[in-house]
Scaffold this motif. Structure first.
Motif, short mmCIF file in Angstrom:
data_model
loop_
_atom_site.label_atom_id
_atom_site.label_comp_id
_atom_site.label_asym_id
_atom_site.label_seq_id
_atom_site.Cartn_x
_atom_site.Cartn_y
_atom_site.Cartn_z
N GLY A 193 0.87 -1.08 -0.09
CA GLY A 193 0.01 -0.14 0.00
C GLY A 193 0.87 1.07 -0.09
O GLY A 193 1.67 1.39 -0.91
N ASP A 194 0.59 2.06 1.02
CA ASP A 194 1.21 3.36 0.95
C ASP A 194 2.76 3.36 1.94
O ASP A 194 3.32 4.23 2.21
CB ASP A 194 0.47 4.43 1.72
CG ASP A 194 -0.04 4.03 2.85
OD1 ASP A 194 -0.08 2.74 3.03
OD2 ASP A 194 -0.70 5.03 3.55
N ARG A 219 -1.43 0.94 9.72
CA ARG A 219 -2.66 2.15 9.38
C ARG A 219 -3.11 2.44 10.39
O ARG A 219 -3.83 3.73 10.24
CB ARG A 219 -3.32 1.52 8.00
CG ARG A 219 -2.18 1.51 7.01
CD ARG A 219 -2.96 0.85 5.70
NE ARG A 219 -1.88 0.70 4.72
CZ ARG A 219 -1.72 -0.57 4.34
NH1 ARG A 219 -2.40 -1.79 4.75
NH2 ARG A 219 -0.83 -1.03 3.27
#
Lengths: 299, 299
Positions: A72-73, A262
């Motif tokens: 993801g990020d 996250r």
């Protein structure tokens, strides 16, 4: 493929220096980018994890690489740290061996390292009281900020005293990176039915041992006081994160760690050294205690 | 109450000689007969188990005695052996820590003793391959007769060699009465996910230790080679049979052992020495290896 990041690990010392020789590539995990390929599943530009060691360019077969988790990020370097072998080592070694329960007391040494800092935060997520030990005040401040209930600079305290103070009813789980006298003292302060996850034995990775013939040395021993063995039903277990858990389990673990990051429940740090020419300095840093979190070299 | 039988145990040495002093009664379990009583639940003639130590006559409260198991046609002395603490120590320590599965390989040392000989027979009942070690040929012959697949006189063989020969694919369960170098070698030959039940550490019960100040000695250590800890997910656990399992569990265990004896699946031996005046000789026998099975003194 070309190297992007190389992981600096303690096992470089044990396996790399004692079983290797001059002229042979130092073992180690790296993240690399495919620059030429005859396999359509791995086109130019593919990023792969692999154990090709401390070097820039490698020709490798796909079966000798590992699939990347869904980042993801998250930055690529995390696949060598919190989202990689250290992360999963902490995740499985703590959850599957220590099996922590809400309200239990957990002791972690090397607590500011890539593995220890993650384990402490997982222990907090699981509702445990967490006592961390690290080698300097800055590291202790950091792990305290991460939510550890107690953070001690082991160079400045008497271990038995602070354990009695912060865990008067005994310790349930011990996540051990150190071994030696440290472990003996913790084991003596454990509660019956406690669990010990032996992740590393850094107290045994000393330079004398490297420079002399391993066969002439007394055997490295993980010490359990026999009085502890006689009276407490402790479970003491070592493990190999690459062997003991399946690919399926790895994927679940990676997914859970990413989710916790996250959600802000897991924080991580990396000490990134620029340039493959500085690898040895970065490696020595592990023993001088100069890094916080995961030690990585950017190629 | 009057003594009928006294148990001779290894822990007499550790706890009795190192923590006791002249003029104090030597600790130990005995079977006694009530000869005077002010408690209607314990009338004259009642037989009780208790820890009143090495002596003839004792005044004791009922709460300091243990209930006898249902012996049926088994002799009274068995409540100090196969139907008593040694029996249950082997039963729980093997079944609950080693969790043996059919076809697994089990190593037992001190295999001709009260505990080891029982564990080996339970291992056979569970369908395991059993490798036993004892200190002389007569003992080896006996445990072979009990059904052990291999019986070695450890004084006459090279341990690593016979383990490689009789367990070429590695060892799953290790029931350890010995500790020290013996254990190091067995641990190095264990399979991943193996289980080690640490019942005793007789290699550490040496006379030097008794005669000198315990605090000045290096700590007794149960040794696990760090290479084993790094690579195999072994479970190594000590225990205390009196603390770790409930009265209910004890009763179930006693019932199961008695059943196996009646079915002819479990055989046991006792070395009974006549006369309390010969206790010390009987005790020394444990260290000279002169007894087979459970050592008991008849008062």
């Amino acid at each position: 493929m070309n190297c992007r990041f190389i992981s600096i690990q303690l096992f470089n010392l044990r396996i790399g220096l004692t079983e290797s020789h001059i002229g042979r590539t130092m073992i180690g995990e790296q993240i690399s980018r495919v620059v030429d390929s005859r396999n359509e599943n791995y086109p130019v530009g593919t990023i792969v994890r692999n154990f090709s060691g401390w070097r820039h360019k490698t020709i490798i077969r796909p079966e000798n690489t590992r699939r990347m988790p869904d980042l993801g990020d998250l930055p690529l370097s995390t696949t060598l740290g919190v989202m990689g072998m250290p992360g999963l080592t902490g995740y499985f070694g703590f959850l599957e061996i220590c099996k922590p329960k809400t309200g239990e007391v957990v002791v972690i040494n090397g607590a500011a390292g890539a593995i220890g800092s993650l384990v402490g935060q997982i222990a907090k997520i699981k509702g445990c009281k967490v006592i961390g030990f690290a080698g300097d005040d800055e590291k202790c401040k950091w792990i305290k900020d991460l939510g550890f209930d107690f953070a001690y600079n082991y160079k400045k305290v008497i271990l038995a005293d602070v354990l009695k103070k912060s865990a008067p009813d005994g310790i349930d789980c011990f996540f051990d990176n150190v071994g030696g006298e440290f472990s003996v003292t913790v084991l003596e302060n454990m509660r019956s039915l406690g669990r010990v996850s032996v992740c590393g034995i850094i107290s045994k990775y000393n330079t004398n041992q490297i420079n002399s013939n391993a066969k002439e040395q007394p055997k490295d021993i993980y010490p359990i006081p026999s009085t502890v063995m006689d009276s407490k039903q402790l479970i003491v277990s070592g493990y190999d994160v690459n062997k003991n858990w399946s690919d399926e389990q790895w994927k679940e673990g990676e997914k859970q760690i990413a989710e916790w990051i996250r959600e802000g429940k897991i924080k991580y740090r990396e000490t990134i050294t620029e340039g493959i020419e500085n690898m040895y300095t970065a490696f020595k840093g592990l023993f001088k205690g100069s890094n916080i979190g995961k030690a990585i070299v950017k190629c």
